[in-house]
Write an enzyme that holds these catalytic residues in place. Structure first.
Site, PDB file in Angstrom:
ATOM      1  N   GLU A 177      82.592  86.391  27.401  1.00 10.23           N
ATOM      2  CA  GLU A 177      82.371  85.823  26.058  1.00 10.23           C
ATOM      3  C   GLU A 177      82.719  84.335  25.984  1.00 10.23           C
ATOM      4  OE1 GLU A 177      82.870  89.818  23.388  1.00 10.23           O
ATOM      5  OE2 GLU A 177      84.592  88.511  23.462  1.00 10.23           O
ATOM      6  N   GLU A 202      78.908  95.316  26.451  1.00  6.25           N
ATOM      7  CA  GLU A 202      79.927  95.849  25.532  1.00  6.25           C
ATOM      8  C   GLU A 202      79.263  96.250  24.232  1.00  6.25           C
ATOM      9  OE1 GLU A 202      83.512  93.600  24.676  1.00  6.25           O
ATOM     10  OE2 GLU A 202      83.519  92.797  26.713  1.00  6.25           O
TER      11      GLU A 202
END
Ligand code: BG6
Length: 470
Positions: A175, A367
């Site tokens: 991320e 995810e």
């Protein structure tokens, strides 16, 4: 078009949230070892070293370091084709700046990857998942410092060479865009109130982007078959109303996220990025060599996380609700999770379309999932129908993006296939797993594993390549 035959079904974790064994076999301290627990809506930050009398949930995690064989066997039972985890940087380079790696740390991942491969499970490795070596923060100021590129690349070279025949799929930074929201957690950087926030994060991110590009080049030299991706948190944004200013507001929010992926996928800073520097009075220290590295180190695929969507509005008085890493305006059309995250499967379909239309390289959903409080019944069963419902609807949306919209998707690894420590809050009661772990927020419990109802459900989903979802 249906899902590919070799579609990578699996699950995703991060080393620091599950391994525990925080100081075993020569491991050094990382920022995540310095994180205590928090509360709803407040993302954790690291303390100055490990303070006496404080509880650090990641220190024991779910003891995956010692129980990985049992856990991988359960993943294999579910039919996993892949398993996403990260390598704890401080197991390999305890302080981050050593010249030689820690052999015992390397051996652990040899054993872990061998265990996966024994069952035909492909390891998918995030190189850096929110755990900067703490000594790099202390000695160098972490990613504020260009020297981090050298340390990161030494780490990459060691693991690329060591696992060149065991790991094919890599991601450089977890991320990377979340530095926008939580620079301490993602990159070990605290920003003073007197500093220009954007100057600090864009300069630090520049070093991360160069490090990422150099890693892609290096990885491909070491093994041309490596697939090396980027990884971003995708926060689908809606404008609150059809008022043009609200739409503009939503566009700006998402542009701040594309800032990073644009560089990693296209190999250069866009005009919009340069306009953002100007707006925020940012001067990037960027050499000719950096520009070349960015150009030569483009990623092979886009990994992304998606949990909830968000609303952007010109009316700040509306107040904010929770979400993964981002707090945004409440959407009246959506239900929320136990943690206030707005549940929106269509938001996933939009994310996939937006990313694929923009970049035209394969996507990988690395995810997605529902953090919820689970109840263990007297007979030991756990009926997590809410989790099944969440995942079912998201898989349907994912399939629609592939089958109806033509998106190229490599795989799907829901977050936390086994319960683990929450990244945002450090809680254990925020559970994502198909497998329950007996441990509470104070660290009590036997750590025993047991299957939830969703375990068999996901097993059927994988066996039918996503056809059987009921
Ligand atoms: C992602 C992180 O953003 O969200 C994970 O990459 C994290 O590390 C996941 O665990 C879910 O967030 P949380 O706070 O519920 O653990």
């Amino acid at each position: 078009m249906t899902l590919k035959k070799d579609f990578l079904w699996g699950g995703a974790v991060a080393a620091n949230q599950c391994e525990g064994a925080w100081n075993e076999d020569g491991k050094g301290i990382s920022t995540s070892d310095c994180m205590t627990a928090s509360y709803h809506g407040k993302v954790r930050e690291y303390t100055d070293g490990i303070l006496e009398g404080k509880y650090y949930p990641n220190h024991q995690g779910i003891d995956f370091y010692h129980r990985y064989q049992e856990d991988i066997a359960l993943f294999a039972q579910m039919g996993f084709k892949c398993f996403r985890t990260s390598i704890a940087w401080t197991r390999i380079y305890p302080n981050g700046d050593e010249l030689e790696p820690n052999e015992k740390g390397l051996q652990f991942y040899d054993r872990l990857f061998d265990e996966c491969l024994k069952y035909g499970i492909e390891p998918v490795v995030t190189i850096s998942h929110y755990e900067t070596p703490y000594m790099l923060v202390k000695r160098y100021g972490s990613w504020r410092n260009r020297k981090m590129i050298e340390f990161y690349l030494r780490f990459c070279k060691t693991i690329f060479k060591r696992y060149r025949n065991k790991v094919k799929y890599w991601m450089t930074f977890n991320e990377i865009n979340v530095i926008n929201f939580h620079p301490a957690m993602t990159s070990g950087i605290r920003i003073g109130e007197d500093e220009n926030f954007y100057q600090v994060i864009y300069q630090a991110a520049h070093y991360e982007l160069v490090a990422s590009a150099e890693a892609v080049k290096l990885g491909h030299e070491i093994n041309a078959d490596f697939k090396i991706g980027m990884m971003m948190m995708y926060p689908t944004f809606y404008g609150e109303t059809c008022k043009p200013e609200d739409q503009l507001c939503a566009m700006r929010q998402i542009d701040e996220q594309y800032y990073y992926s644009d560089v990693q996928v296209r190999g250069y800073y866009s005009n919009k990025a340069k306009a953002m520097w100007k707006k925020h009075q940012v001067q990037i220290e960027c050499s000719e060599a950096d520009i070349l590295s960015l150009k030569e180190g483009k990623v092979d695929y886009i990994g992304f996380s998606y949990y909830n969507s968000n609303v952007a509005s010109t009316r700040p008085e509306l107040g904010l609700t929770d979400g993964n890493m981002v707090n945004a305006v409440k959407n009246p059309f959506l239900k929320v999770s136990d943690w206030g995250w707005q549940i929106d499967p269509i938001g996933l379909r939009l994310a996939m379309n937006n990313l694929y239309d923009r970049y035209q390289i394969p996507l990988f959903i690395v995810e997605n999932g529902l953090g919820a409080v689970d109840k263990v019944n007297e007979d030991g069963t756990i009926n997590d129908d809410y989790r099944i419902a969440y995942l079912r609807e998201h898989i349907k949306a994912m399939k629609a993006a592939v089958e109806e919209d033509g998106v190229d998707l490599m795989g799907y690894t829901p977050w936390g296939p086994i319960d683990l420590v929450s990244c945002g809050t450090g809680e254990m009661k925020k559970r994502y797993g198909f497998i329950y772990v007996d441990r509470d927020d104070e660290g009590n419990g036997t750590l025993k594993r047991s299957k939830k109802k969703s375990f068999e459900w996901y097993q059927r989903v994988i066996a039918s390549n996503g056809e059987e979802l009921d």
